[in-house]
Design an enzyme around this catalytic site. Structure first.
Site, PDB file in Angstrom:
ATOM      1  N   HIS A 190       2.748   3.022  -8.871  1.00 38.23           N
ATOM      2  CA  HIS A 190       2.653   1.577  -9.119  1.00 38.23           C
ATOM      3  C   HIS A 190       3.902   1.094  -9.841  1.00 38.23           C
ATOM      4  O   HIS A 190       4.460   0.050  -9.504  1.00 38.23           O
ATOM      5  CB  HIS A 190       1.407   1.255  -9.955  1.00 38.23           C
ATOM      6  CG  HIS A 190       0.126   1.662  -9.293  1.00 38.23           C
ATOM      7  ND1 HIS A 190      -0.158   1.349  -7.983  1.00 38.23           N
ATOM      8  CD2 HIS A 190      -0.950   2.357  -9.747  1.00 38.23           C
ATOM      9  CE1 HIS A 190      -1.347   1.837  -7.662  1.00 38.23           C
ATOM     10  NE2 HIS A 190      -1.848   2.459  -8.709  1.00 38.23           N
ATOM     11  N   LEU A 233      10.323 -21.180  -3.930  1.00 37.84           N
ATOM     12  CA  LEU A 233       9.269 -20.376  -3.311  1.00 37.84           C
ATOM     13  C   LEU A 233       8.011 -20.329  -4.192  1.00 37.84           C
ATOM     14  O   LEU A 233       8.120 -20.291  -5.416  1.00 37.84           O
ATOM     15  CB  LEU A 233       9.832 -18.965  -3.106  1.00 37.84           C
ATOM     16  CG  LEU A 233       8.935 -17.871  -2.553  1.00 37.84           C
ATOM     17  CD1 LEU A 233       9.778 -16.883  -1.723  1.00 37.84           C
ATOM     18  CD2 LEU A 233       8.213 -17.100  -3.643  1.00 37.84           C
ATOM     19  N   ASP A 293       0.822  -1.216   0.000  1.00 38.29           N
ATOM     20  CA  ASP A 293       0.000   0.000   0.000  1.00 38.29           C
ATOM     21  C   ASP A 293       0.859   1.270   0.000  1.00 38.29           C
ATOM     22  O   ASP A 293       1.960   1.279   0.549  1.00 38.29           O
ATOM     23  CB  ASP A 293      -0.891  -0.025   1.253  1.00 38.29           C
ATOM     24  CG  ASP A 293      -2.070   0.906   1.117  1.00 38.29           C
ATOM     25  OD1 ASP A 293      -2.320   1.426   0.022  1.00 38.29           O
ATOM     26  OD2 ASP A 293      -2.753   1.123   2.144  1.00 38.29           O
ATOM     27  N   ARG A 350     -11.817   2.337  -8.694  1.00 35.33           N
ATOM     28  CA  ARG A 350     -10.873   3.441  -8.976  1.00 35.33           C
ATOM     29  C   ARG A 350     -11.203   4.076 -10.326  1.00 35.33           C
ATOM     30  O   ARG A 350     -11.928   3.477 -11.129  1.00 35.33           O
ATOM     31  CB  ARG A 350      -9.447   2.887  -8.986  1.00 35.33           C
ATOM     32  CG  ARG A 350      -9.076   2.406  -7.604  1.00 35.33           C
ATOM     33  CD  ARG A 350      -7.614   2.109  -7.476  1.00 35.33           C
ATOM     34  NE  ARG A 350      -7.348   1.828  -6.074  1.00 35.33           N
ATOM     35  CZ  ARG A 350      -6.174   1.951  -5.486  1.00 35.33           C
ATOM     36  NH1 ARG A 350      -5.133   2.344  -6.175  1.00 35.33           N
ATOM     37  NH2 ARG A 350      -6.033   1.687  -4.214  1.00 35.33           N
ATOM     38  N   GLU A 356       0.461 -13.182  12.360  1.00 36.73           N
ATOM     39  CA  GLU A 356       0.973 -11.974  13.005  1.00 36.73           C
ATOM     40  C   GLU A 356       0.881 -10.844  11.988  1.00 36.73           C
ATOM     41  O   GLU A 356       1.256 -11.020  10.820  1.00 36.73           O
ATOM     42  CB  GLU A 356       2.436 -12.162  13.420  1.00 36.73           C
ATOM     43  CG  GLU A 356       2.646 -13.171  14.520  1.00 36.73           C
ATOM     44  CD  GLU A 356       1.996 -12.770  15.843  1.00 36.73           C
ATOM     45  OE1 GLU A 356       1.858 -11.554  16.114  1.00 36.73           O
ATOM     46  OE2 GLU A 356       1.621 -13.694  16.594  1.00 36.73           O
ATOM     47  N   TRP A 392       2.856   7.906  -2.624  1.00 37.01           N
ATOM     48  CA  TRP A 392       4.280   8.082  -2.965  1.00 37.01           C
ATOM     49  C   TRP A 392       4.403   8.971  -4.204  1.00 37.01           C
ATOM     50  O   TRP A 392       5.228   9.891  -4.236  1.00 37.01           O
ATOM     51  CB  TRP A 392       4.890   6.704  -3.221  1.00 37.01           C
ATOM     52  CG  TRP A 392       6.357   6.693  -3.530  1.00 37.01           C
ATOM     53  CD1 TRP A 392       7.383   6.540  -2.635  1.00 37.01           C
ATOM     54  CD2 TRP A 392       6.969   6.827  -4.828  1.00 37.01           C
ATOM     55  NE1 TRP A 392       8.591   6.565  -3.292  1.00 37.01           N
ATOM     56  CE2 TRP A 392       8.370   6.739  -4.636  1.00 37.01           C
ATOM     57  CE3 TRP A 392       6.482   6.998  -6.126  1.00 37.01           C
ATOM     58  CZ2 TRP A 392       9.282   6.826  -5.684  1.00 37.01           C
ATOM     59  CZ3 TRP A 392       7.394   7.095  -7.181  1.00 37.01           C
ATOM     60  CH2 TRP A 392       8.778   7.001  -6.949  1.00 37.01           C
ATOM     61  N   ARG A 425      -0.512   9.069 -10.115  1.00 36.70           N
ATOM     62  CA  ARG A 425      -0.569   7.908  -9.213  1.00 36.70           C
ATOM     63  C   ARG A 425       0.051   6.655  -9.843  1.00 36.70           C
ATOM     64  O   ARG A 425       0.684   5.841  -9.158  1.00 36.70           O
ATOM     65  CB  ARG A 425      -2.029   7.605  -8.841  1.00 36.70           C
ATOM     66  CG  ARG A 425      -2.683   8.626  -7.943  1.00 36.70           C
ATOM     67  CD  ARG A 425      -4.158   8.290  -7.733  1.00 36.70           C
ATOM     68  NE  ARG A 425      -4.334   6.894  -7.322  1.00 36.70           N
ATOM     69  CZ  ARG A 425      -4.175   6.459  -6.073  1.00 36.70           C
ATOM     70  NH1 ARG A 425      -3.863   7.310  -5.119  1.00 36.70           N
ATOM     71  NH2 ARG A 425      -4.344   5.189  -5.797  1.00 36.70           N
ATOM     72  N   ARG A 440      -5.339  -1.657   8.537  1.00 42.49           N
ATOM     73  CA  ARG A 440      -6.549  -2.397   8.164  1.00 42.49           C
ATOM     74  C   ARG A 440      -6.157  -3.682   7.454  1.00 42.49           C
ATOM     75  O   ARG A 440      -5.061  -3.803   6.920  1.00 42.49           O
ATOM     76  CB  ARG A 440      -7.387  -1.579   7.160  1.00 42.49           C
ATOM     77  CG  ARG A 440      -8.077  -0.379   7.682  1.00 42.49           C
ATOM     78  CD  ARG A 440      -8.987   0.210   6.601  1.00 42.49           C
ATOM     79  NE  ARG A 440      -8.240   0.705   5.454  1.00 42.49           N
ATOM     80  CZ  ARG A 440      -7.609   1.875   5.419  1.00 42.49           C
ATOM     81  NH1 ARG A 440      -7.637   2.677   6.473  1.00 42.49           N
ATOM     82  NH2 ARG A 440      -6.949   2.245   4.344  1.00 42.49           N
TER      83      ARG A 440
HETATM   84  C1  FPP Z   1      -1.854   0.030  -3.541  1.00 45.94           C
HETATM   85  O1  FPP Z   1      -1.397   1.361  -3.575  1.00 45.94           O
HETATM   86  C2  FPP Z   1      -1.263  -0.803  -4.608  1.00 45.94           C
HETATM   87  C3  FPP Z   1      -1.942  -1.373  -5.668  1.00 45.94           C
HETATM   88  C4  FPP Z   1      -3.383  -1.178  -5.876  1.00 45.94           C
HETATM   89  C5  FPP Z   1      -1.288  -2.205  -6.707  1.00 45.94           C
HETATM   90  C6  FPP Z   1       0.092  -2.673  -6.442  1.00 45.94           C
HETATM   91  C7  FPP Z   1       0.534  -3.619  -7.499  1.00 45.94           C
HETATM   92  C8  FPP Z   1       1.817  -3.866  -7.821  1.00 45.94           C
HETATM   93  C9  FPP Z   1       2.978  -3.188  -7.162  1.00 45.94           C
HETATM   94  C10 FPP Z   1       2.126  -4.858  -8.901  1.00 45.94           C
HETATM   95  C11 FPP Z   1       1.694  -6.252  -8.608  1.00 45.94           C
HETATM   96  C12 FPP Z   1       1.607  -7.049  -9.831  1.00 45.94           C
HETATM   97  C13 FPP Z   1       1.985  -8.361  -9.997  1.00 45.94           C
HETATM   98  C14 FPP Z   1       1.730  -9.036 -11.324  1.00 45.94           C
HETATM   99  C15 FPP Z   1       2.613  -9.123  -8.959  1.00 45.94           C
HETATM  100  P1  FPP Z   1      -2.477   2.529  -3.581  1.00 45.94           P
HETATM  101  O2  FPP Z   1      -2.729   2.925  -4.997  1.00 45.94           O
HETATM  102  O3  FPP Z   1      -3.700   2.070  -2.837  1.00 45.94           O
HETATM  103  O4  FPP Z   1      -1.757   3.678  -2.804  1.00 45.94           O
HETATM  104  P2  FPP Z   1      -2.466   4.824  -1.936  1.00 45.94           P
HETATM  105  O5  FPP Z   1      -3.063   4.129  -0.747  1.00 45.94           O
HETATM  106  O6  FPP Z   1      -1.336   5.724  -1.581  1.00 45.94           O
HETATM  107  O7  FPP Z   1      -3.488   5.455  -2.821  1.00 45.94           O
END
Ligand code: FPP
Length: 246
Positions: free
Chosen positions: A37, A132, A20, A71, A202, A25, A33, A189
């Site tokens: 990601h 893994l 999260d 979103r 945990e 960031w 935004r 959360r």
């Molecule tokens: C939450 O940040 C993050 C996400 C919704 C997506 C994260 C996904 C990846 C890093 C890639 C994963 C993909 C694979 C195939 C493994 P947010 O947008 O909720 O951040 P915010 O809370 O600051 O708005």
């Protein structure tokens, strides 16, 4: 924090991660935004590598939740493409590292066919790997998972249901319950992540935003886990893991 500060005999077998803080960031840097990601991808593969090196056997991430469809359309489109590209770009490298890729979540009509195909390909390519297991929760919701399990149990005509019956009908019945759940970005959360499976996990919360999360933060989370006393409703470590009660 370095990995030698950890007790190698008590490395969690299964770590699950809520990545999260990507949006915040990016916003802090005046970027869209989606840049958050993109930056989160590097964090993910570094942390996965760190977990693998420590001997963690299962590593699960929340890549896209059943709530993420709410979103803005642009961000949803971006995330769908982004996940597809990550699979395309990374599957060979993960395969070479003997990592097994699996998916949990609903493959309903909202998930583009092409992405479903990529997910199947990645899972198929890596299915016999013995290192893994990297589980990607995509279009995943903990409540949906339980609903889907119950529906399948009803459909099968079973009349007596135990905890084991439910556990056997989850998206991946082989996946052990997480020992440790990490959520970044100072949010406290669970957000519908692995509701059934985290009964005795945990939970470690980190203030670091996901794109800044690195191996050292993973080690710190594992250290916090190792400093806890897991009692599973009993009185001490000796009581052990109750497993899933029949
Ligand atoms: C939450 O940040 C993050 C996400 C919704 C997506 C994260 C996904 C990846 C890093 C890639 C994963 C993909 C694979 C195939 C493994 P947010 O947008 O909720 O951040 P915010 O809370 O600051 O708005």
């Amino acid at each position: 924090m370095i990995s030698s500060d950890l007790d190698r005999d008590r490395i969690p077998g299964h770590i699950a991660c809520v990545m999260d803080g990507n949006g915040r960031w990016a916003q802090q840097r005046g970027l869209p935004r989606t840049e958050g990601h993109t930056a989160g991808e590097q964090a993910l593969f570094e942390v996965l590598d760190g977990a693998d090196q420590l001997g963690v056997r299962w590593f699960t991430v929340y890549a896209f939740s059943t709530e993420n469809w709410r979103r803005p359309v642009d961000e949803v489109q971006f995330l769908l493409r982004f996940n597809e590209e990550i699979l395309l770009n990374r599957q060979e490298e993960l395969h070479e590292r003997n990592i097994r890729i699996r998916f949990i979540g609903r493959q309903d009509r909202r998930v583009p066919r092409r992405l479903v195909r990529r997910m199947r390909e990645a899972a198929e390519l890596t299915k016999d790997n013995t290192g893994l297991t990297f589980t990607i929760a995509f279009n995943y919701g903990g409540r949906s998972e339980i609903v889907d399990a119950v529906q399948r149990i009803v459909d099968s005509g079973v009349r007596r249901v135990s905890e084991k019956t439910i556990a056997r009908h989850l998206y991946d019945p082989e996946m052990p319950d997480p020992d440790l759940v990490i959520r970044t970005s100072g949010e406290y959360r669970v957000s519908n992540f692995l509701l059934w499976e985290i009964a005795y996990s945990e939970l470690v919360f980190s203030e670091t935003l996901w794109p800044d999360f690195r191996k050292e933060h993973l080690y710190a989370a594992i250290k916090e886990y190792q400093d806890r006393d897991r009692r599973y409703g009993g009185v001490g470590e000796a009581d052990g893991d109750p497993g899933t009660l029949g």
